[in-house]
Design an enzyme around this catalytic site. Structure first.
Site, PDB file in Angstrom:
ATOM      1  N   GLU A 102       3.358 -30.027  22.182  1.00 50.11           N
ATOM      2  CA  GLU A 102       4.383 -31.041  21.918  1.00 50.11           C
ATOM      3  C   GLU A 102       5.282 -31.255  23.133  1.00 50.11           C
ATOM      4  O   GLU A 102       5.707 -32.376  23.404  1.00 50.11           O
ATOM      5  CB  GLU A 102       5.213 -30.627  20.699  1.00 50.11           C
ATOM      6  CG  GLU A 102       4.429 -30.823  19.409  1.00 50.11           C
ATOM      7  CD  GLU A 102       5.004 -30.073  18.227  1.00 50.11           C
ATOM      8  OE1 GLU A 102       4.757 -28.854  18.118  1.00 50.11           O
ATOM      9  OE2 GLU A 102       5.703 -30.688  17.410  1.00 50.11           O
ATOM     10  N   HIS A 161       6.305 -34.166  12.742  1.00 51.95           N
ATOM     11  CA  HIS A 161       5.278 -33.632  13.653  1.00 51.95           C
ATOM     12  C   HIS A 161       4.546 -34.763  14.381  1.00 51.95           C
ATOM     13  O   HIS A 161       3.417 -34.583  14.843  1.00 51.95           O
ATOM     14  CB  HIS A 161       4.187 -32.820  12.917  1.00 51.95           C
ATOM     15  CG  HIS A 161       4.644 -31.563  12.280  1.00 51.95           C
ATOM     16  ND1 HIS A 161       4.201 -31.155  11.033  1.00 51.95           N
ATOM     17  CD2 HIS A 161       5.483 -30.590  12.704  1.00 51.95           C
ATOM     18  CE1 HIS A 161       4.746 -30.009  10.726  1.00 51.95           C
ATOM     19  NE2 HIS A 161       5.543 -29.638  11.712  1.00 51.95           N
ATOM     20  N   ASN A 197      14.487 -29.073  23.807  1.00 51.41           N
ATOM     21  CA  ASN A 197      14.445 -29.085  22.342  1.00 51.41           C
ATOM     22  C   ASN A 197      15.685 -28.319  21.879  1.00 51.41           C
ATOM     23  O   ASN A 197      15.723 -27.098  21.920  1.00 51.41           O
ATOM     24  CB  ASN A 197      13.157 -28.415  21.858  1.00 51.41           C
ATOM     25  CG  ASN A 197      13.030 -28.432  20.348  1.00 51.41           C
ATOM     26  OD1 ASN A 197      13.957 -28.833  19.636  1.00 51.41           O
ATOM     27  ND2 ASN A 197      11.898 -27.997  19.842  1.00 51.41           N
ATOM     28  N   ARG A 213      13.430 -33.785  22.535  1.00 49.48           N
ATOM     29  CA  ARG A 213      12.877 -33.897  21.189  1.00 49.48           C
ATOM     30  C   ARG A 213      14.010 -34.318  20.262  1.00 49.48           C
ATOM     31  O   ARG A 213      15.062 -33.671  20.232  1.00 49.48           O
ATOM     32  CB  ARG A 213      12.323 -32.554  20.738  1.00 49.48           C
ATOM     33  CG  ARG A 213      11.834 -32.623  19.322  1.00 49.48           C
ATOM     34  CD  ARG A 213      11.615 -31.274  18.727  1.00 49.48           C
ATOM     35  NE  ARG A 213      11.111 -31.432  17.371  1.00 49.48           N
ATOM     36  CZ  ARG A 213      11.348 -30.577  16.399  1.00 49.48           C
ATOM     37  NH1 ARG A 213      12.070 -29.499  16.620  1.00 49.48           N
ATOM     38  NH2 ARG A 213      10.871 -30.790  15.188  1.00 49.48           N
ATOM     39  N   ARG A 269       7.794 -23.602   2.429  1.00 47.16           N
ATOM     40  CA  ARG A 269       8.067 -24.859   1.714  1.00 47.16           C
ATOM     41  C   ARG A 269       6.949 -25.136   0.718  1.00 47.16           C
ATOM     42  O   ARG A 269       5.774 -24.914   1.024  1.00 47.16           O
ATOM     43  CB  ARG A 269       8.170 -26.033   2.697  1.00 47.16           C
ATOM     44  CG  ARG A 269       9.404 -25.974   3.536  1.00 47.16           C
ATOM     45  CD  ARG A 269       9.485 -27.188   4.454  1.00 47.16           C
ATOM     46  NE  ARG A 269       9.982 -26.782   5.742  1.00 47.16           N
ATOM     47  CZ  ARG A 269       9.589 -27.298   6.897  1.00 47.16           C
ATOM     48  NH1 ARG A 269       8.697 -28.265   6.939  1.00 47.16           N
ATOM     49  NH2 ARG A 269      10.096 -26.856   8.024  1.00 47.16           N
TER      50      ARG A 269
END
Ligand code: ADP
Length: 409
Positions: A391, A186, A13, A97, A247
């Site tokens: 993940e 996601h 990643n 990723r 956010r």
């Protein structure tokens, strides 16, 4: 046979100044070692490394670019004393990723020159992430010549959304010209927990209607019908939807024009909505962390209590909507840092779901922390289940799935 050929899978990643790595043995799906190189390109780059079940170690390294960072990480993986493999030749495949695959990538894909060009093209939609993901891919091609690389996209799982869910009601030409539509993020996590939920419920994913809530610093929910995404809360970017750490989630888009007319620049507004909003914006303590919010609410800080209520209210609003769109749900899944660990965070949502037949079991909810567990009452029509996401393992699985399929051809 596929396990022999593709047993050791390295997952990468790659961010703009960091590179995270994890090495898996796929025959047992065990994580052998993991780590991170941070502050790449600065004089104080660090390598953090950890073998499975052992303490973390950190050392200063020189890593002027992603290639050097990866080389240092690999040196550690194959170190005679500290490593987990004898030689880098043991690495059979690498899964990456990649944040944005736009409409070009609807599934994971073996990386070729064309795929790299495609990822570059999608950079327009993820200018901070895709170029950094590409840096990681190029670094792997240099350090591991002839080892297959696979790209796993955050957006791919959501590509099954129907057009009426992904289109915005703005003139069609913006979709045609710029690809403005809902993509969702996601996806790797939503896919992982959806499959894990099917395994737990002992029913085929194809027969299930699921609502998955990935709640972390960044949060998104998804309605998943028979293994396909029907809708999700993030959009063209990861800004809309539920309330996140910093956010804002959904707001009236006209707030942006309003603030611009008050004299703020687009970059300032961008910064406020992405980095100073969400829990941080409203909890009165200036932190986007759920733990801090919960602590402040427990101390009687009204703004923090309100932030928790706002978080629960917005998340429940989507769960109720998705329940309707799915024609009923078989389970509601909580995952991510908050979903897995924060019982007050889950409670703020669960106490608002009784109307759809999901009732919180306070004791169970308090007891589930970072593990799989049901947090609703037995009498609930729809169970709420906590499922830890993984993940990286999902990326390794996708890499394995894709490469094993090539053997069959
Ligand atoms: P990211 O989106 O950056 O991957 P995470 O999934 O790690 O974020 O989630 C971070 C959020 O999860 C924070 O709000 C944090 O408060 C919450 N969280 C993480 N660990 C715990 C914990 N042990 N108990 C309560 N909340 C936690």
């Amino acid at each position: 046979m596929p396990f022999k050929k593709f047993d050791k899978i390295l997952v990468i990643n790659s961010g703009s100044s960091s590179l995270k790595f994890m090495l898996f043995s796929m025959s047992t799906e065990t994580m052998m070692a993991k780590g991170l190189v941070e502050r790449i390109g600065t004089p104080n780059a660090n390598l953090v490394y950890q073998r499975d079940g052992e303490p973390k170690m950190t050392q200063g390294i020189s890593a002027e670019n992603h290639g050097k960072a990866l080389a240092m990480a690999c040196k550690m993986l194959a170190d005679p004393e500290l490593g987990v493999i004898k030689s880098l030749k043991e690495v059979n495949a690498i899964g990456h990723r990649v944040v944005h695959g736009a409409e070009e990538f609807t599934d994971s894909v073996a990386i070729t020159e064309d795929v790299k060009t495609g990822i570059k093209t999608c950079s327009d939609l993820a200018p901070l992430h895709n170029p950094a993901n590409l840096d990681g891919i190029v670094a792997c091609e240099t350090v591991f010549p002839n080892v297959p690389n696979v790209a796993v996209f955050d957006t791919a799982f959501h590509q099954s959304m129907p057009k009426h869910a992904y289109m915005y009601a703005i003139p069609q030409k913006y979709y045609d010209e710029y690809g403005i539509r809902k993509y969702g993020f996601h996806g790797t996590s939503h896919k992982f927990v959806a499959q894990a939920a099917a395994d737990y419920l002992k029913r085929p994913l194809e027969d299930l209607n699921l609502i998955t809530c990935h709640l972390g610093n960044g949060s998104s929910s998804a309605a998943i019908q028979g293994g396909k995404v029907l809708d999700t809360t993030m959009g063209l970017t990861p800004l809309p939807g539920v309330i996140m750490g910093t956010r804002c989630g959904d707001i009236d888009p006209a707030i942006i024009f309003f603030l611009a007319r008050k004299g703020m620049t687009i970059d300032e507004i961008d910064n406020v909505l992405n980095k100073q909003s969400g829990l941080m914006g409203v909890n009165g303590i200036g932190s986007g962390d759920m733990r801090d919010t919960v602590n402040a609410a427990a101390q009687g800080k009204a703004a923090a209590e309100n932030a928790l209520n706002m978080f629960g209210h917005r998340a429940a609003l989507y769960i109720g909507g998705y329940h309707t769109l799915l024609g009923g749900a078989d389970a509601i899944i909580f995952t991510g840092g908050i979903g897995e660990n924060s019982f007050p965070g889950r409670k703020a949502i669960l106490t608002r779901l009784e109307a759809i037949g999901c009732k919180i079991d306070e004791a169970k909810n308090k007891s589930v922390f970072g593990t799989l567990g049901v947090v609703s009452t037995e009498a609930s029509k729809i169970p709420a289940i906590v499922i830890p996401t993984n993940e990286e393992l999902m990326i390794a699985r996708e890499t394995f799935r894709l490469l094993a399929a090539t053997l069959k051809k």
